[in-house]
Design an enzyme around this catalytic site. Structure first.
Site, mmCIF file in Angstrom:
data_model
loop_
_atom_site.group_PDB
_atom_site.id
_atom_site.type_symbol
_atom_site.label_atom_id
_atom_site.label_comp_id
_atom_site.label_asym_id
_atom_site.label_seq_id
_atom_site.Cartn_x
_atom_site.Cartn_y
_atom_site.Cartn_z
ATOM 1 N N HIS A 1 0.823 -1.211 0.000
ATOM 2 C CA HIS A 1 0.000 0.000 0.000
ATOM 3 C C HIS A 1 0.861 1.267 0.000
ATOM 4 C CE1 HIS A 1 -3.599 -2.260 0.251
ATOM 5 N NE2 HIS A 1 -3.462 -2.650 1.500
ATOM 6 N N ARG B 1 -8.459 3.983 -8.028
ATOM 7 C CA ARG B 1 -9.925 3.953 -8.008
ATOM 8 C C ARG B 1 -10.435 5.345 -7.700
ATOM 9 N NH1 ARG B 1 -13.390 0.059 -3.802
ATOM 10 N NH2 ARG B 1 -15.361 0.030 -4.968
ATOM 11 N N ARG C 1 -16.974 -6.966 -0.165
ATOM 12 C CA ARG C 1 -18.277 -6.509 0.326
ATOM 13 C C ARG C 1 -19.274 -6.357 -0.815
ATOM 14 N NH1 ARG C 1 -20.934 -1.692 1.289
ATOM 15 N NH2 ARG C 1 -19.277 -0.616 0.168
#
Length: 312
Positions: A127, A149, A268
């Site tokens: 990350h 994103r 999710r």
């Protein structure tokens, strides 16, 4: 070999359960700590692990993924694993028993030692942004795939992730989390700082930037471009097979194997536009202004198609 790998999996499961136990014993504010001005998960990115991160020895043929949290990291790392397994011509049993993916800053010395001898091409990610990578990745000219994103969906996905992840403090509300996200007071710092570094190196020969939204539009095409970037020529059948196993539905169904008992935390919804469920009009305008000041006019900003995906 299979039994040895299964043993490694068992050890990984045990370590993970140990982390969950430790997390339950800590106060929420103790789940994060600050290092060089940036917040990190205290149980995952320990000082020891970050020292190992800086010493990591890269290989030129490695497949390295760079992504800010909740920009599609878990999705794309599995696509990379699919490409690597195909190139290595692994059997289904070998794929099933291969070691868990390495997130470099989560790995201790023992994990780095095991990973050192893994079959090429090795797959790993981080990350951290490009300028904070271990020096060997740059020196060895390891090719780096960056996945980004749109910031609104990233923020909402990160919020839900923190709500469900016992290794991170749970936000008291969306409004509280939004303020921290905009200020960069979340683990791994500011989304916008990360994005600006990605834009800085977007034209480098050894860097490829792809977006979450691009992959949602054309997953098979994305797999093909990623494979070509790493120098692999795959058949259309192989590409489609990797894409089929890389859909949200397929990865969610397999998440208990790939992400222990936190599969529902990592997978999710996997959609574009979920930001509309939480953003107020004022928050939307604030994010629009931030994007305009930071990324409008940049090449990454253009790739993110902000007007298409982030304007009501």
């Amino acid at each position: 070999m299979a039994s040895e790998q299964a043993g490694q999996h068992g050890n990984a499961d045990g370590r993970f359960l140990g982390l969950l136990k430790k997390a339950s014993e800590l106060k929420p504010e103790e789940l994060l700590y600050r290092r060089n001005g940036m917040l990190f998960p205290s149980l995952l990115c320990t000082e020891h692990n970050l020292e190992q991160f800086s010493k990591f020895e890269a290989h030129p043929e490695d497949m390295c993924l760079v992504s800010y949290p909740k920009c599609g990291f878990n999705w794309v790392i599995q696509l990379l694993c699919g490409i690597a397994s195909t190139v290595q011509n692994k059997t289904e049993e070998e794929k099933e028993n291969e070691p868990k993916v390495v997130i470099l800053e989560f790995a201790n010395a023992d994990r780095h030692k095991l990973f050192k001898n893994q079959q090429s091409p090795r797959v790993y990610g981080t990350h951290f942004h490009y300028e904070d990578l271990p020096t060997s990745i740059i020196e060895k000219k390891t090719k780096i795939l960056v996945v980004s994103r749109n910031p609104k969906d990233t923020a909402v996905s990160y919020y839900h992730f923190c709500q469900k992840n016992p290794l991170l403090p749970t936000p008291t509300s969306w409004d509280e989390f939004f303020k921290k996200f905009m200020a960069g007071e979340v683990a791994w710092g500011s989304y916008f700082d990360h994005a600006l570094v990605s834009d800085k190196y977007i034209d480098d020969e050894g860097v490829m930037v792809i977006t979450f939204e691009e992959l949602k539009e054309d997953l098979a095409g994305g797999v093909r471009r990623i494979a070509e970037f790493y120098g692999f020529s795959l058949s259309e059948e192989q590409i489609q097979n990797i894409a089929d196993k890389g859909t949200f539905q397929a990865m969610s169904a397999n998440s208990q194997k790939t992400h222990f008992n936190l599969g529902n935390v990592f997978f999710r919804k996997g959609v574009v536009g979920d930001w509309r469920t939480l953003f107020t009009e004022e928050q939307s305008r604030e994010m629009d202004a931030k994007f305009e000041s930071c990324l409008a006019g940049t090449k990454l900003g253009a790739k993110l198609k902000y007007d298409l995906y982030c304007k009501a």
